[in-house]
Enzyme design. Structure first.
Site, PDB file in Angstrom:
ATOM      1  N   SER A 204       0.840  -1.202   0.000  1.00 18.48           N
ATOM      2  CA  SER A 204       0.000   0.000   0.000  1.00 18.48           C
ATOM      3  C   SER A 204       0.869   1.243   0.000  1.00 18.48           C
ATOM      4  O   SER A 204       2.064   1.192   0.289  1.00 18.48           O
ATOM      5  CB  SER A 204      -0.914   0.005   1.226  1.00 18.48           C
ATOM      6  OG  SER A 204      -0.137   0.018   2.400  1.00 18.48           O
ATOM      7  N   ARG A 205       0.233   2.355  -0.333  1.00 18.43           N
ATOM      8  CA  ARG A 205       0.888   3.643  -0.135  1.00 18.43           C
ATOM      9  C   ARG A 205       0.685   4.049   1.323  1.00 18.43           C
ATOM     10  O   ARG A 205      -0.057   3.398   2.052  1.00 18.43           O
ATOM     11  CB  ARG A 205       0.283   4.684  -1.083  1.00 18.43           C
ATOM     12  CG  ARG A 205       0.523   4.343  -2.555  1.00 18.43           C
ATOM     13  CD  ARG A 205       0.143   5.483  -3.460  1.00 18.43           C
ATOM     14  NE  ARG A 205       0.296   5.120  -4.862  1.00 18.43           N
ATOM     15  CZ  ARG A 205       1.439   5.161  -5.533  1.00 18.43           C
ATOM     16  NH1 ARG A 205       2.539   5.539  -4.924  1.00 18.43           N
ATOM     17  NH2 ARG A 205       1.491   4.829  -6.804  1.00 18.43           N
ATOM     18  N   ILE A 207      -0.625   5.438   4.691  1.00 20.04           N
ATOM     19  CA  ILE A 207      -1.935   5.824   5.233  1.00 20.04           C
ATOM     20  C   ILE A 207      -1.718   6.998   6.181  1.00 20.04           C
ATOM     21  O   ILE A 207      -2.187   8.103   5.943  1.00 20.04           O
ATOM     22  CB  ILE A 207      -2.621   4.652   5.964  1.00 20.04           C
ATOM     23  CG1 ILE A 207      -2.758   3.442   5.033  1.00 20.04           C
ATOM     24  CG2 ILE A 207      -3.985   5.069   6.502  1.00 20.04           C
ATOM     25  CD1 ILE A 207      -3.327   2.203   5.701  1.00 20.04           C
ATOM     26  N   THR A 208      -0.975   6.765   7.257  1.00 24.18           N
ATOM     27  CA  THR A 208      -0.713   7.847   8.218  1.00 24.18           C
ATOM     28  C   THR A 208       0.792   8.045   8.416  1.00 24.18           C
ATOM     29  O   THR A 208       1.202   8.723   9.336  1.00 24.18           O
ATOM     30  CB  THR A 208      -1.370   7.525   9.573  1.00 24.18           C
ATOM     31  OG1 THR A 208      -0.900   6.248  10.022  1.00 24.18           O
ATOM     32  CG2 THR A 208      -2.877   7.480   9.460  1.00 24.18           C
ATOM     33  N   THR A 213       5.555   1.273   1.507  1.00 27.43           N
ATOM     34  CA  THR A 213       6.515   0.545   0.660  1.00 27.43           C
ATOM     35  C   THR A 213       6.360   0.953  -0.805  1.00 27.43           C
ATOM     36  O   THR A 213       7.342   1.135  -1.523  1.00 27.43           O
ATOM     37  CB  THR A 213       6.318  -0.976   0.820  1.00 27.43           C
ATOM     38  OG1 THR A 213       6.615  -1.328   2.174  1.00 27.43           O
ATOM     39  CG2 THR A 213       7.226  -1.764  -0.101  1.00 27.43           C
ATOM     40  N   ASP A 266      -7.102   3.564  12.454  1.00 28.98           N
ATOM     41  CA  ASP A 266      -6.653   2.240  12.015  1.00 28.98           C
ATOM     42  C   ASP A 266      -7.325   1.222  12.917  1.00 28.98           C
ATOM     43  O   ASP A 266      -6.758   0.812  13.917  1.00 28.98           O
ATOM     44  CB  ASP A 266      -5.128   2.137  12.153  1.00 28.98           C
ATOM     45  CG  ASP A 266      -4.458   1.849  10.816  1.00 28.98           C
ATOM     46  OD1 ASP A 266      -5.113   1.222   9.969  1.00 28.98           O
ATOM     47  OD2 ASP A 266      -3.296   2.231  10.628  1.00 28.98           O
ATOM     48  N   SER A 274      -7.882  -5.858   5.949  1.00 31.41           N
ATOM     49  CA  SER A 274      -7.134  -5.169   4.902  1.00 31.41           C
ATOM     50  C   SER A 274      -5.889  -5.954   4.517  1.00 31.41           C
ATOM     51  O   SER A 274      -5.646  -6.254   3.346  1.00 31.41           O
ATOM     52  CB  SER A 274      -6.746  -3.768   5.403  1.00 31.41           C
ATOM     53  OG  SER A 274      -5.802  -3.167   4.554  1.00 31.41           O
TER      54      SER A 274
END
Length: 500
Positions: A204-205, A207-208, A213, A266, A274
């Site tokens: 994923s890109r 989030i917070t 990665t 989260d 997820s």
């Protein structure tokens, strides 16, 4: 009313709303008046081949004529429309799955069918950001039991494409996050693929955090690959490092992540769903999960880590995924770099066995790669870390890393941001504490991850002896304004690094 009276001509407005579908109509538009549409009403927009649901913005300017309709770029792309195309507008039929969201708000237990209906409608684009926020909030705060988490995970897997590698063993790993700079995944992929195992890594890109990665790997290679392109790379090299968003693996997750980021939430249940839905959809059979535990990490107590470990392994079992959870030290950032480019430099230094490579990152990578090699059954128990170290120090992992990057379209050397400032110790003593959350915020204020080369280059770690004026870290930014903004935050928060 006849549908033909609800016809409007499309006009391109060039408005970017991320992936939120927005429709624009004039206040005196005959459709608005006859249908009683008000601002923020959810309405259905159709052409001859497809339809979408969008939130209405009402204009009282001459940007549109009364018989014209505008769309956000995301909505226009989904409908594949051009100027002067004909669009039909109608009321949105009731979204039945919202009754399940309301039930969850009142803390009722939902079953697989309920979660499947919710996820299906989310993927279809029927939920507004308000509906998505309600669903995420209703599931947060430990309000889902283990059966619900399993059902949500299964629904998310079923909502998108599922890759099948026709192999008995397909490995993967994931880190729960919360530790700045903890960029182990690309290194683990390189080691494991060099050994000969298959590891199709979708990530994923952020989030917070200051970098996910996918954000870091995008500095070095192309990460936006289709499912077919992923298959080609993996069949050729045994591994990949790609952004999961474009592969349509568990597509509901990508929608939910954007809202979770905005809410800075989260939730445990959705976190598990997820992670594991993406792993299962990518065709994995064996997965190692890294849970860093620390006072300012995402998981703050060993009790919570153990609970998450139990839930992860139980849900993995329910979806036929062999999951092993490793609990690691989350008391401080890992490596030196925090931010996409700076983390990419750490990765390359470890792969090239440079003397200045971060030792903590290298150790963690060998631990995780070793656990994955052992979990696969291809390396005997107790020999995994030793095997991983041999692959890394021999240069085989670096060769494999470059080969995967090139198979994905390019290998680009990272370049640091042009603006920087050094932060030095104001006192002598022992470094007692690093606040992961404040370090992450500082890196984000410098521009990361949107500004790829922005972030922090950390020069110190816990328990080190620090002399006055020693370099603690260097701040990097792509503009002087962003650098000043980050410095303001640093100057008002003296507890980012504590020396006593």
């Amino acid at each position: 009313m006849e549908q033909h009276s609800n016809i409007l001509k499309y006009k391109h407005l060039g408005i970017y709303t991320q992936n939120e579908n927005v429709v624009y109509m004039r206040e005196d538009c005959h459709v608005c008046i006859s249908e009683g549409f008000e601002a923020l009403t959810r309405i259905r927009i159709s052409n001859a081949s497809t339809s979408i649901v969008a939130s209405l913005n009402v204009l009282n300017s001459d940007i549109l004529l009364p018989n014209e309709i505008g769309l956000s770029d995301a909505a226009a792309k989904k409908l594949n429309v051009s100027d002067n195309d004909t669009l039909y507008v109608s009321h949105l039929e009731p979204i039945e799955s919202l009754s399940h969201v309301r039930a969850k708000i009142y803390n009722q237990k939902l079953d697989y069918n309920a979660y499947n209906q919710i996820i299906t409608d989310i993927v279809e684009g029927d939920y507004s950001n308000i509906h998505l926020s309600a669903f995420i909030t209703a599931c947060a705060g430990d309000r889902m039991d283990i059966d619900e988490i399993s059902d949500l995970t299964k629904a998310m897997i079923a909502s998108g494409k599922q890759l099948n590698w026709n192999k008995e063993i397909v490995v993967d790993k994931h880190c729960i996050g919360g530790l700045p700079g903890n960029r182990t995944t690309p290194l683990v992929v390189a080691i494991v693929a060099a050994y000969g195992l298959t590891m199709p890594k979708t990530s994923s890109r952020a989030i917070t955090s200051p970098a996910g990665t996918a954000d870091t790997m995008e500095v070095l290679t192309n990460v936006t690959l289709s499912a077919d392109e992923i298959e080609t790379v993996v069949n050729q090299e045994g591994g990949c490092f790609v952004w999961g968003g474009t592969a349509q693996l568990s597509p509901a997750d990508d929608v939910l992540i954007k809202i979770e980021k905005a809410l800075d939430i989260d939730s445990e249940g959705q976190l598990i769903a997820s992670v594991l839905s993406k792993k299962a959809a990518a065709g994995s059979t064996h997965v190692v999960i890294d849970i860093p535990v620390g006072e300012t990490a995402k998981v703050r107590s060993m009790e919570m880590a153990k609970k998450l470990q139990n839930h992860m392994e139980t849900v993995g079992n329910a979806i036929d995924l062999n999951v092993k959870v490793i609990i690691t030290d989350g008391s401080q950032p890992v490596g030196y770099g925090i931010g996409p480019t700076l983390e990419a430099i750490d990765i390359l230094n470890v792969l090239k066995n440079e003397e200045n490579a971060p030792k903590d990152l290298k150790e963690r990578v060998m631990l995780l790669a070793g656990e994955l090699l052992e979990l696969s059954g291809k390396v005997e128990k107790g020999k995994g870390m030793e095997t991983a170290k041999e692959i890394l120090t021999s240069g085989k992992a670096y060769e494999k890393f470059l080969a995967i990057c090139k198979a994905q379209g390019r290998f680009t050397q990272p370049v640091l941001a042009p603006y920087k400032t050094e932060i030095r110790a104001e006192t002598s003593g022992i470094l007692k504490r690093i606040d992961n959350r404040k370090v992450a915020k500082l890196a984000k204020l410098s521009g990361a991850p949107q500004s790829k080369s922005a972030g922090i280059l950390l020069n110190v770690h816990l328990d080190e002896k620090i002399e006055k004026d020693d370099l603690l870290f260097t701040l990097f930014a792509e503009s002087q304004g962003e650098l000043n903004y980050a410095l303001e935050y640093k100057n008002s928060h003296n507890d980012i690094i504590t020396i006593k």
